[in-house]
Write an enzyme that holds these catalytic residues in place. Sequence first.
Site, PDB file in Angstrom:
ATOM      1  N   SER A 229      -6.140   3.542 -11.358  1.00 38.90           N
ATOM      2  CA  SER A 229      -6.592   3.797  -9.988  1.00 38.90           C
ATOM      3  C   SER A 229      -7.860   2.981  -9.709  1.00 38.90           C
ATOM      4  O   SER A 229      -7.853   1.766  -9.868  1.00 38.90           O
ATOM      5  CB  SER A 229      -6.788   5.302  -9.782  1.00 38.90           C
ATOM      6  N   ASP A 455       3.944   5.353  -5.462  1.00 36.73           N
ATOM      7  CA  ASP A 455       2.554   5.794  -5.593  1.00 36.73           C
ATOM      8  C   ASP A 455       1.949   6.096  -4.225  1.00 36.73           C
ATOM      9  O   ASP A 455       1.913   5.229  -3.359  1.00 36.73           O
ATOM     10  CB  ASP A 455       1.737   4.709  -6.296  1.00 36.73           C
ATOM     11  N   HIS A 485       1.212   8.989  -8.910  1.00 38.00           N
ATOM     12  CA  HIS A 485       0.071   8.082  -9.006  1.00 38.00           C
ATOM     13  C   HIS A 485      -0.003   7.522 -10.415  1.00 38.00           C
ATOM     14  O   HIS A 485      -0.399   8.199 -11.352  1.00 38.00           O
ATOM     15  CB  HIS A 485      -1.199   8.860  -8.658  1.00 38.00           C
TER      16      HIS A 485
END
Length: 516
Positions: A229, A455, A485
């Site tokens: 991320s 995602d 995610h």
Amino acid sequence: MPIPSRLRAAALTATALVLSVLLAGCGGGSQEDDEDLTGQKLDWKDCPSPSEAEGGGAAPSPLPDGDAWQCATMKAPLDWDDPGGDTIGLALIRAEASGAADRRIGSLVFNFGGPGGSGVTTLPAFGQDYAKLRTRYDLVSFDPRGVGRSDPVECLDDKQLDTYFQQDATPDDRAERTGFVDNTREFNAACEKHSKKILPQVRTTDAARDMDLMRQVLGDEKLYYFGISYGTELGGVYAHLFPRHVGRAVFDAVVDPTQTAEQSSLGQAKGFQLALDNFAEDCVSKAEDCPVGDTAEDVKARIARLLKDLDRKPIPGVFPRELTETAATGGIAQALYSKDFWEYLTEGLEQAYDGDGRVLMVLSDALNGRNEDGEYSNIAAANVAINCADDKPRYDSAYVQGKLPEFRDASPLFGDYLAWSMLSCTDWPVAGAADHPDVSAPGAPPVLVIGNTGDPATPYEGAGRMVNALGKGVGVELTYKGQGHGAYDSKNKCVQDAVHGYLLDGRAPAANTVCS
């Protein structure tokens, strides 16, 4: 209210918190004071219980083989423009390599995202997932500057945060807009009051310089890195600043480095809407009846009606707090981070339709960093501080109002929520650095860049743009056709084999490999 600025939640940390609640860590030691910070010796000790800023809880349990997690504190310059000036302490955690000493490659440094997530608490929570990587690496993570035990940014106290996150973050009229703007301004003023010294020093470029110091202190010629991320943005900035110091690196759940804050928020609106569409389709496709709707469109329509009803009249949540429209929206968003959470979203919606908002509120609390004891980690404060220090654009209420149609078109459910979050930096006391990060890294070795087509938080298209921005011959894209995610944590064998092959043996997969 959502976490300030974009919803770059530290999904793994939030997952651990939610599961612990629904189904029923670590600070620094001392070190020698060395005038040359690259020569400092870390004093590794057993880890204490996480601080409140790290999320609280118990000290990390031993690893499956009985080895203990170790923690230390590394000194770094407070201001990298004045490296001989004041220093801050950065909290580190490690699990030493489990394999033969002659097979050890070095340290594998993790950043799990946020920005604002504590790596010191996240790594042990999921350490067993990286057991294979541990055979040849010391697993290492850290609390970036401004996070957890690393001189944490402090803004509002726990009671104030309860009130702050209960406010209406999707204002419908002038009075609500004024209240929202005033509350955001008060939050930012509290950050300046309590953390004025650290606020100018939490840019991603500062964290990247910290990682290069960490590389040297850990004794590695190259940085071996696993970024997830926001950790992919941090890794990209590191590669730009220190291309010759990059070893083997993996970027998973990739932040689009070409976007402004507005473009990122709009992209997330589309991403979360896609995830909601997929959740609804999955629910109605099961053999048993979907308990929250007869068709996918019915599922989404019922959710929209629920949120509208909650805007008028909240329902009981986690006593004594009520489930508001904002809290419910945040809880739904949190559940969309992982397909494993879809069952909790279904349960939470069922209960909310019957007037019980507890499950959705627990999910919302996870997004905001609140634990069972009512204590908040500093993820919300650190998130806004890092985002606002990085991002140059500043938006006002009139600008957001003009953008609402575009955001609503991207997502009828999340559009308003993400559009209004763009005001988080409007009155921030520190100027933002740039429109978007520079991750160009000519001369760097291959970086494995993994994009997940489903995602919600870091939409798939960002992976390709990261590859292009890193430059020719650097980014190697791998596509995972999945949900949630990130990709590695899905346990998909194709993805994990590619990661293991590169990090452990130096074999990058062919460009544009597809895993499903």
